[in-house]
Design a protein around this motif. Structure first.
Motif, PDB file in Angstrom:
ATOM      1  N   GLY A 309     -30.364 -15.380 -27.061  1.00 22.25           N
ATOM      2  CA  GLY A 309     -31.122 -14.776 -26.273  1.00 22.25           C
ATOM      3  C   GLY A 309     -31.941 -15.500 -25.504  1.00 22.25           C
ATOM      4  O   GLY A 309     -32.422 -15.199 -24.572  1.00 22.25           O
ATOM      5  N   ASP A 310     -32.512 -16.569 -26.077  1.00 21.55           N
ATOM      6  CA  ASP A 310     -33.556 -17.575 -25.634  1.00 21.55           C
ATOM      7  C   ASP A 310     -32.744 -18.159 -24.621  1.00 21.55           C
ATOM      8  O   ASP A 310     -33.438 -18.730 -23.216  1.00 21.55           O
ATOM      9  CB  ASP A 310     -34.493 -18.255 -26.609  1.00 21.55           C
ATOM     10  N   ALA A 311     -31.453 -18.852 -24.978  1.00 23.98           N
ATOM     11  CA  ALA A 311     -30.884 -20.003 -24.285  1.00 23.98           C
ATOM     12  C   ALA A 311     -30.469 -19.318 -22.915  1.00 23.98           C
ATOM     13  O   ALA A 311     -30.507 -20.144 -21.638  1.00 23.98           O
ATOM     14  CB  ALA A 311     -29.595 -20.316 -24.943  1.00 23.98           C
ATOM     15  N   VAL A 312     -30.104 -18.265 -22.792  1.00 24.46           N
ATOM     16  CA  VAL A 312     -29.584 -17.355 -21.363  1.00 24.46           C
ATOM     17  C   VAL A 312     -30.637 -17.310 -20.359  1.00 24.46           C
ATOM     18  O   VAL A 312     -30.601 -17.306 -19.209  1.00 24.46           O
ATOM     19  CB  VAL A 312     -29.073 -16.131 -21.747  1.00 24.46           C
ATOM     20  N   GLN A 313     -32.009 -17.595 -20.689  1.00 24.81           N
ATOM     21  CA  GLN A 313     -33.032 -17.750 -19.981  1.00 24.81           C
ATOM     22  C   GLN A 313     -33.286 -18.793 -19.067  1.00 24.81           C
ATOM     23  O   GLN A 313     -33.912 -19.154 -18.207  1.00 24.81           O
ATOM     24  CB  GLN A 313     -34.575 -17.290 -20.673  1.00 24.81           C
ATOM     25  N   THR A 314     -32.552 -19.883 -19.830  1.00 24.07           N
ATOM     26  CA  THR A 314     -32.921 -21.341 -19.349  1.00 24.07           C
ATOM     27  C   THR A 314     -31.437 -22.062 -18.828  1.00 24.07           C
ATOM     28  O   THR A 314     -31.749 -23.014 -18.010  1.00 24.07           O
ATOM     29  CB  THR A 314     -33.517 -22.228 -20.327  1.00 24.07           C
ATOM     30  N   ILE A 315     -30.462 -21.455 -19.362  1.00 20.33           N
ATOM     31  CA  ILE A 315     -29.276 -22.284 -19.027  1.00 20.33           C
ATOM     32  C   ILE A 315     -28.965 -22.201 -17.365  1.00 20.33           C
ATOM     33  O   ILE A 315     -29.046 -21.194 -16.807  1.00 20.33           O
ATOM     34  CB  ILE A 315     -27.960 -21.643 -19.873  1.00 20.33           C
ATOM     35  N   ALA A 316     -28.825 -23.362 -16.755  1.00 21.59           N
ATOM     36  CA  ALA A 316     -28.378 -23.555 -15.454  1.00 21.59           C
ATOM     37  C   ALA A 316     -29.606 -22.987 -14.556  1.00 21.59           C
ATOM     38  O   ALA A 316     -29.363 -22.717 -13.319  1.00 21.59           O
ATOM     39  CB  ALA A 316     -27.022 -22.619 -15.077  1.00 21.59           C
ATOM     40  N   ALA A 317     -30.768 -22.787 -15.025  1.00 18.10           N
ATOM     41  CA  ALA A 317     -31.795 -22.030 -14.180  1.00 18.10           C
ATOM     42  C   ALA A 317     -32.008 -22.943 -13.047  1.00 18.10           C
ATOM     43  O   ALA A 317     -32.524 -22.312 -12.024  1.00 18.10           O
ATOM     44  CB  ALA A 317     -32.965 -22.067 -15.102  1.00 18.10           C
ATOM     45  N   GLY A 318     -31.809 -24.437 -13.130  1.00 23.33           N
ATOM     46  CA  GLY A 318     -32.126 -25.257 -12.045  1.00 23.33           C
ATOM     47  C   GLY A 318     -31.225 -24.917 -10.713  1.00 23.33           C
ATOM     48  O   GLY A 318     -31.575 -25.403  -9.507  1.00 23.33           O
ATOM     49  N   GLU A 319     -30.252 -24.145 -11.062  1.00 27.48           N
ATOM     50  CA  GLU A 319     -29.300 -23.778  -9.831  1.00 27.48           C
ATOM     51  C   GLU A 319     -29.781 -22.623  -9.024  1.00 27.48           C
ATOM     52  O   GLU A 319     -29.096 -22.121  -8.108  1.00 27.48           O
ATOM     53  CB  GLU A 319     -27.709 -23.442 -10.399  1.00 27.48           C
ATOM     54  N   ALA A 320     -30.677 -21.910  -9.616  1.00 29.93           N
ATOM     55  CA  ALA A 320     -31.052 -20.731  -8.816  1.00 29.93           C
ATOM     56  C   ALA A 320     -31.256 -20.844  -7.339  1.00 29.93           C
ATOM     57  O   ALA A 320     -30.942 -19.880  -6.708  1.00 29.93           O
ATOM     58  CB  ALA A 320     -32.354 -20.120  -9.578  1.00 29.93           C
ATOM     59  N   TRP A 323     -27.998 -20.136  -4.717  1.00 28.21           N
ATOM     60  CA  TRP A 323     -27.173 -19.019  -4.942  1.00 28.21           C
ATOM     61  C   TRP A 323     -27.668 -17.843  -4.877  1.00 28.21           C
ATOM     62  O   TRP A 323     -28.706 -17.562  -5.488  1.00 28.21           O
ATOM     63  CB  TRP A 323     -26.293 -19.214  -6.309  1.00 28.21           C
ATOM     64  N   HIS A 324     -27.167 -16.855  -4.040  1.00 25.54           N
ATOM     65  CA  HIS A 324     -27.639 -15.631  -3.667  1.00 25.54           C
ATOM     66  C   HIS A 324     -26.958 -14.685  -4.959  1.00 25.54           C
ATOM     67  O   HIS A 324     -26.132 -15.010  -5.531  1.00 25.54           O
ATOM     68  CB  HIS A 324     -27.005 -14.935  -2.480  1.00 25.54           C
ATOM     69  N   LEU A 325     -28.018 -13.897  -5.417  1.00 21.96           N
ATOM     70  CA  LEU A 325     -27.730 -13.055  -6.541  1.00 21.96           C
ATOM     71  C   LEU A 325     -27.700 -13.497  -7.798  1.00 21.96           C
ATOM     72  O   LEU A 325     -26.827 -13.197  -8.720  1.00 21.96           O
ATOM     73  CB  LEU A 325     -26.255 -12.093  -6.346  1.00 21.96           C
ATOM     74  N   PHE A 326     -28.476 -14.664  -7.900  1.00 26.58           N
ATOM     75  CA  PHE A 326     -28.178 -15.559  -9.085  1.00 26.58           C
ATOM     76  C   PHE A 326     -28.546 -14.687 -10.339  1.00 26.58           C
ATOM     77  O   PHE A 326     -27.996 -14.790 -11.450  1.00 26.58           O
ATOM     78  CB  PHE A 326     -29.263 -16.968  -8.826  1.00 26.58           C
ATOM     79  N   ASP A 327     -29.849 -13.987 -10.308  1.00 24.87           N
ATOM     80  CA  ASP A 327     -30.170 -13.294 -11.422  1.00 24.87           C
ATOM     81  C   ASP A 327     -29.117 -12.085 -11.927  1.00 24.87           C
ATOM     82  O   ASP A 327     -29.428 -11.794 -13.166  1.00 24.87           O
ATOM     83  CB  ASP A 327     -31.727 -12.849 -11.139  1.00 24.87           C
ATOM     84  N   ALA A 328     -28.389 -11.615 -11.048  1.00 23.71           N
ATOM     85  CA  ALA A 328     -27.540 -10.830 -11.571  1.00 23.71           C
ATOM     86  C   ALA A 328     -26.369 -11.257 -12.323  1.00 23.71           C
ATOM     87  O   ALA A 328     -25.704 -10.512 -12.946  1.00 23.71           O
ATOM     88  CB  ALA A 328     -26.853 -10.121 -10.260  1.00 23.71           C
ATOM     89  N   TYR A 329     -26.103 -12.471 -11.971  1.00 19.42           N
ATOM     90  CA  TYR A 329     -24.646 -13.086 -12.483  1.00 19.42           C
ATOM     91  C   TYR A 329     -25.068 -14.260 -13.807  1.00 19.42           C
ATOM     92  O   TYR A 329     -24.055 -14.464 -14.607  1.00 19.42           O
ATOM     93  CB  TYR A 329     -23.973 -13.736 -11.550  1.00 19.42           C
ATOM     94  N   ASN A 330     -25.977 -15.175 -13.415  1.00 19.23           N
ATOM     95  CA  ASN A 330     -26.379 -16.383 -14.243  1.00 19.23           C
ATOM     96  C   ASN A 330     -26.439 -15.992 -15.711  1.00 19.23           C
ATOM     97  O   ASN A 330     -26.056 -16.646 -16.638  1.00 19.23           O
ATOM     98  CB  ASN A 330     -27.142 -17.127 -13.923  1.00 19.23           C
ATOM     99  N   PRO A 331     -27.157 -14.939 -16.232  1.00 19.06           N
ATOM    100  CA  PRO A 331     -27.389 -14.749 -17.502  1.00 19.06           C
ATOM    101  C   PRO A 331     -25.866 -14.272 -18.132  1.00 19.06           C
ATOM    102  O   PRO A 331     -25.780 -14.759 -19.376  1.00 19.06           O
ATOM    103  CB  PRO A 331     -28.327 -13.368 -17.719  1.00 19.06           C
ATOM    104  N   ARG A 332     -25.070 -13.256 -17.675  1.00 13.35           N
ATOM    105  CA  ARG A 332     -23.833 -13.113 -18.131  1.00 13.35           C
ATOM    106  C   ARG A 332     -23.080 -14.628 -18.384  1.00 13.35           C
ATOM    107  O   ARG A 332     -22.219 -14.636 -19.021  1.00 13.35           O
ATOM    108  CB  ARG A 332     -22.969 -12.331 -17.405  1.00 13.35           C
ATOM    109  N   ASN A 333     -23.076 -15.527 -17.101  1.00 13.09           N
ATOM    110  CA  ASN A 333     -22.260 -16.511 -16.990  1.00 13.09           C
ATOM    111  C   ASN A 333     -22.667 -17.328 -18.506  1.00 13.09           C
ATOM    112  O   ASN A 333     -21.981 -17.927 -19.183  1.00 13.09           O
ATOM    113  CB  ASN A 333     -22.414 -17.328 -15.887  1.00 13.09           C
ATOM    114  N   ALA A 334     -24.035 -17.649 -18.641  1.00 13.22           N
ATOM    115  CA  ALA A 334     -24.538 -18.452 -19.788  1.00 13.22           C
ATOM    116  C   ALA A 334     -24.154 -17.566 -21.137  1.00 13.22           C
ATOM    117  O   ALA A 334     -23.814 -18.644 -22.061  1.00 13.22           O
ATOM    118  CB  ALA A 334     -25.964 -18.388 -20.008  1.00 13.22           C
ATOM    119  N   THR A 335     -24.216 -16.431 -21.135  1.00 14.77           N
ATOM    120  CA  THR A 335     -23.748 -15.928 -22.549  1.00 14.77           C
ATOM    121  C   THR A 335     -22.295 -16.269 -22.724  1.00 14.77           C
ATOM    122  O   THR A 335     -21.569 -16.292 -24.077  1.00 14.77           O
ATOM    123  CB  THR A 335     -23.798 -14.361 -22.171  1.00 14.77           C
ATOM    124  N   VAL A 336     -21.416 -16.098 -21.650  1.00 16.41           N
ATOM    125  CA  VAL A 336     -20.014 -16.120 -21.912  1.00 16.41           C
ATOM    126  C   VAL A 336     -19.737 -17.642 -22.255  1.00 16.41           C
ATOM    127  O   VAL A 336     -18.922 -18.026 -23.127  1.00 16.41           O
ATOM    128  CB  VAL A 336     -19.092 -15.918 -20.641  1.00 16.41           C
TER     129      VAL A 336
END
Length: 344
Positions: A309-320, A323-336
């Protein structure tokens, strides 16, 4: 030009209605269109109980650009599906051979397949022999029945039929909610008639397309299409551009697929989202960097004992910023990615 349509309505008076194209009845004038309908009445059983078919002036075709000789692409919007864009949020294309046409991907709704049919008919009267679905996600598959009704084979990964069957109710419910019932009228799940286990070639007449399936990568059902005549690669969602990547499979598998695709002598690539065409392999560099960052940050979080739950907030955050729609997709990507790598 006239075309045959059937009026579809969501319910009683006042409910949304839409004129749905019946492919294959195009004619230069009303009389010939009506004669074609009379000579070969369409099967309307898939539409429930629609009105009788009729002929009317042709509707709007989908806007496309010719990126190479005989290769046309429509670039969808980099947006989430909504009532304004009616689900036009992914790329699709078609390739014209000497004898027939192949369509690659087909959009989120039947209306997109209909508009693609018109775009093809504006350029050729050759039959559409194949509609190739690059993977299972709903923004790529729901226009395919239009081409199947006209006699095209529906080509997909060997696992695509099961994947769609398992998800069809959720996909359709979600799109009806996001896009609206009106634009979705007539939309139904395609039936794969040509499943592909590893790879096949499709001859359009002097133009051979190579269809290749991939192990678990962006999704469990990825395939690519390569036109050697022009050096054009249709990568589906194995390639994203500007639109934030969506991981529904394996980050390691996705990296492996991109590495293998670099071996193709392609001049250009059509991503599943973003620009109509990019140079290859340079066009993959942004996605490759994102996946490398996703992988490295996930491994670092796991090594540090960080909770998911904490990791998904920071994983790949520097890529934001990239990319458009980053917040809609990156948390799921981090979870997977976290789930995949947690026990490696």
């Amino acid at each position: 030009m006239f075309e045959a349509v059937v009026m579809l309505c969501a319910g009683l008076d006042g409910a949304p209605c839409r004129a749905a194209l019946l492919p294959g009845y195009e004619a230069a004038d009303l009389t010939r269109c009506e004669a074609a309908l009379s000579a070969s009445p369409p099967d309307l059983s898939a539409f429930g109980v629609p009105s009788a078919p009729l002929c009317q002036p042709g509707g709007e075709g989908l806007e496309t650009v010719e990126i190479a000789e005989g290769v046309f692409v429509h670039a969808g919007l980099i947006e989430e599906p909504d009532p304004d864009n009616r689900g036009d949020v992914s790329n699709l294309g078609f390739v014209i051979g000497a004898e027939s046409v192949a369509v690659i991907d087909s959009g989120s709704a039947r209306w997109i397949g209909e508009a693609t049919w018109r775009a093809i008919r504006a350029r050729t009267d050759k039959p559409v022999s194949h509609v190739i679905l690059t993977h299972m996600h709903p923004d790529h598959v729901f226009g395919a029945p239009v081409f199947a009704e006209a006699g095209a084979e529906v080509v997909g990964h060997a696992r695509l039929s099961r994947a769609l069957a398992d998800r069809q109710a959720n996909y359709l419910d979600s799109l009806n909610r996001l896009i609206g019932v009106g634009p979705m009228l007539g939309t139904r799940m395609p039936t794969v008639t040509m499943p592909v286990d590893s790879g096949i070639t499709l001859d359009l007449g002097g133009r051979v397309l190579t269809v290749t399936t991939w192990p678990l990568a962006h999704s469990p059902t990825d395939l690519t299409v390569y036109d050697a005549t022009t050096g054009t690669l249709f990568a589906g969602d194995l390639l994203f551009h500007d639109h934030a990547p969506a991981l529904d499979g394996s980050v390691l598998g996705w990296q492996a697929a991109l590495t293998a695709l670099r071996g193709l002598p392609a001049a250009r690539v059509v991503p599943g989202h973003g620009a109509a065409s990019l140079p290859w392999p340079k066009g993959a560099e942004a996605l490759e960097h994102y996946l490398e960052t996703l992988l490295a940050d996930t491994r670092a979080a796991i090594a540090a004992g960080t909770r998911l739950g904490d990791a998904v907030q920071t994983i790949a955050a520097g890529e934001a910023p990239h990319w458009h729609l980053f917040d809609a997709y990156n948390p799921r990507n981090a979870t997977v990615a976290f789930t995949e790598l947690e026990w490696e």
